[in-house]
Design an enzyme around this catalytic site. Structure first.
Site, PDB file in Angstrom:
ATOM      1  N   SER A 147       0.831  -1.200   0.000  1.00  0.00           N
ATOM      2  CA  SER A 147       0.000   0.000   0.000  1.00  0.00           C
ATOM      3  C   SER A 147       0.871   1.259   0.000  1.00  0.00           C
ATOM      4  O   SER A 147       1.667   1.459  -0.921  1.00  0.00           O
ATOM      5  CB  SER A 147      -0.961  -0.045   1.197  1.00  0.00           C
ATOM      6  OG  SER A 147      -1.928   0.970   1.112  1.00  0.00           O
ATOM      7  N   ASP A 357       4.525  24.246  -1.537  1.00  0.00           N
ATOM      8  CA  ASP A 357       5.950  24.049  -1.853  1.00  0.00           C
ATOM      9  C   ASP A 357       6.468  22.687  -1.402  1.00  0.00           C
ATOM     10  O   ASP A 357       7.538  22.575  -0.816  1.00  0.00           O
ATOM     11  CB  ASP A 357       6.793  25.170  -1.239  1.00  0.00           C
ATOM     12  CG  ASP A 357       6.689  25.234   0.280  1.00  0.00           C
ATOM     13  OD1 ASP A 357       5.701  24.699   0.829  1.00  0.00           O
ATOM     14  OD2 ASP A 357       7.587  25.823   0.919  1.00  0.00           O
ATOM     15  N   HIS A 410      -7.261  -5.576  -1.046  1.00  0.00           N
ATOM     16  CA  HIS A 410      -6.067  -4.768  -0.810  1.00  0.00           C
ATOM     17  C   HIS A 410      -5.082  -5.445   0.146  1.00  0.00           C
ATOM     18  O   HIS A 410      -3.882  -5.191   0.084  1.00  0.00           O
ATOM     19  CB  HIS A 410      -6.499  -3.410  -0.246  1.00  0.00           C
ATOM     20  CG  HIS A 410      -5.388  -2.433  -0.073  1.00  0.00           C
ATOM     21  ND1 HIS A 410      -4.775  -1.797  -1.132  1.00  0.00           N
ATOM     22  CD2 HIS A 410      -4.775  -1.978   1.048  1.00  0.00           C
ATOM     23  CE1 HIS A 410      -3.838  -0.981  -0.677  1.00  0.00           C
ATOM     24  NE2 HIS A 410      -3.806  -1.069   0.634  1.00  0.00           N
TER      25      HIS A 410
END
Length: 431
Positions: A147, A357, A410
């Site tokens: 993951s 940023d 998953h």
């Protein structure tokens, strides 16, 4: 680093390592934090010169699993490797980042946000490189990323491919350039599909879920920690749909929902305790604070992406005339108002959501010229990681081989040793 002290249990030999690393790797002489890793080898093989495999946990903000008894992937890995279970910075026995430790910043949200900005994949990879060099010098090691650990593996291949001999990825190929809006737009569609699967399996649960939502709308219901359980927080239980281990858990929770109170039906303590355990971020505050920033790069703020994109999916609106639909792996600004574990992090989370940023996490040119063997399991119906985005990334990494399967959710690598076995065979060109 402290002197390792090996200990044994359940057929495993474990050695604990702690290492001081810079908070900001750009300032190696600045403040330091502690990093913890547990090295595990099969009993009887501790004196063999086995290669090391670094396990990068999912998350963000999840500690490495504790090997009480070796689970599916670990059993398979120990036949070939010494396994290094890294508590990624801010988790487990590494220096924690939570409401208790961050209290030292007081009301200075900017300082707290600046601190938390150092807990993304780029810092995790640089931590791993310091740990590798301490354990084995210049010799490279292999990595298994699950993951978010797979996301971090792509960052590893971008920043320090010389540290790797082999990379295995399970359910963790991220978009390399996409904005968080694209990630969540795809995620909402997949989550709706998982809702449909769930209610097809448990058709009687629609009535129960709607009744719980109506009760919460009409009453001030408090969970064990004292905070109110709102409808929108109840809806976040859909995060359970993403793994095979938890898909059915909501059903068994809902069947405990109501009990007969003094003035009619009320939500039971059993139900409320179960909901609290599932929706509280007390054990993983970094997950909430950094879930969107792990996608942030390219000069754009995430700006509470999941919250904004949700408006494009009215099926998730909680209205009396519509059936309840549960949300998934999304984090919302109002959770920093409703979850006591997150309230102290609210100001920092707002600043992280507004930040533009961010350093880049992936180097497309370096990945296009990649020379490290990489194999990845892509789960066809993964609720958390988009298949199309994963395959686009696979195409952008030179030499990356994928195995696309609909046999697992998953958590496939944890559910069945055959997943890692298949990837190791692929890496050896045996599959």
């Amino acid at each position: 680093m402290s002197t390792p002290a090996p200990y044994r249990h359940s057929g495993l030999v474990c050695t604990d390592h702690t290492l001081d690393v810079p908070l900001d790797h750009r300032s190696p002489d600045g403040p330091a934090i502690s990093l913890f890793a547990r090295e595990v080898v099969a009993a009887g093989r501790e004196h063999e010169n086995l290669p090391r495999l670094l396990w990068l946990q999912g998350g963000p903000g999840g500690r490495a699993e504790r090997p009480n008894v070796a689970g599916a992937w670990l059993r398979r890995a120990l036949t070939d490797y010494r396994v290094v279970l890294l508590d990624q910075r801010g988790t487990g026995r590494s220096t924690p980042a939570d409401r208790v430790s961050l209290a030292r910043f007081g009301t200075d949200s900017a300082a707290a946000a600046g601190y938390l900005a150092h807990f993304r994949a780029d810092s995790i990879v640089r931590d791993a490189e310091l740990l590798r060099r301490h354990l084995q010098g210049d010799a490279p090691w292999s990595v298994l990323g699950q993951s978010f650990g797979g996301f971090s593996t792509l960052t590893y291949l971008s920043l320090a491919p010389e540290g790797l001999t082999q990379a295995y990825i399970t359910g963790g190929l991220p978009t390399l350039t996409g904005h968080a809006d694209e990630v969540y737009r795809a995620a909402y569609a997949r989550t709706l599909a998982h809702n449909e699967r769930y209610f097809a399996r448990y058709p009687g649960d629609q009535r129960l879920a709607d009744a719980v939502a109506a009760h919460l709308e009409a009453h001030d219901v408090r969970m064990p920690a004292g905070e109110r359980l709102t409808v929108r927080r109840f809806q976040t239980l859909g995060i359970m749909f993403g793994t095979s281990a938890r898909f059915d858990s909501l059903h068994y929770l809902l069947e405990t929902a109501f009990t007969e109170g003094a003035h009619g039906p009320e939500l039971s303590d059993t139900f409320l305790r179960g909901v609290d355990a599932a929706v509280s971020f007390a054990e993983r505050p970094l997950y909430a604070a950094l879930h969107e920033p792990i996608y942030a790069q390219g000069g754009r703020a995430t700006a509470w992406s999941a919250h904004r994109v949700r408006e494009e999916f009215p099926a998730f609106d909680a209205r009396a005339d519509t059936p309840v639909r549960f949300t998934g792996e999304m984090v919302y600004p109002w959770q920093f108002e409703e979850d006591p574990a997150l309230v102290p992090l609210r100001g920092a989370a707002e600043l992280l959501a507004a930040r533009t940023d961010w350093p880049v996490l992936y180097d497309p040119d370096r990945l296009a010229a990649n020379e490290v063997p990489v194999v990845a399991a892509v789960y066809h119906d993964d609720m958390y990681v988009d298949r199309a985005q994963s395959l686009a990334t696979a195409d952008a990494v030179r030499g990356l081989r994928t195995w696309v399967t609909d046999a697992y959710a998953h958590d496939g690598v944890r559910a069945d040793a055959a997943v890692l076995d298949r990837l190791i065979a692929m890496a050896r060109h045996e599959a």
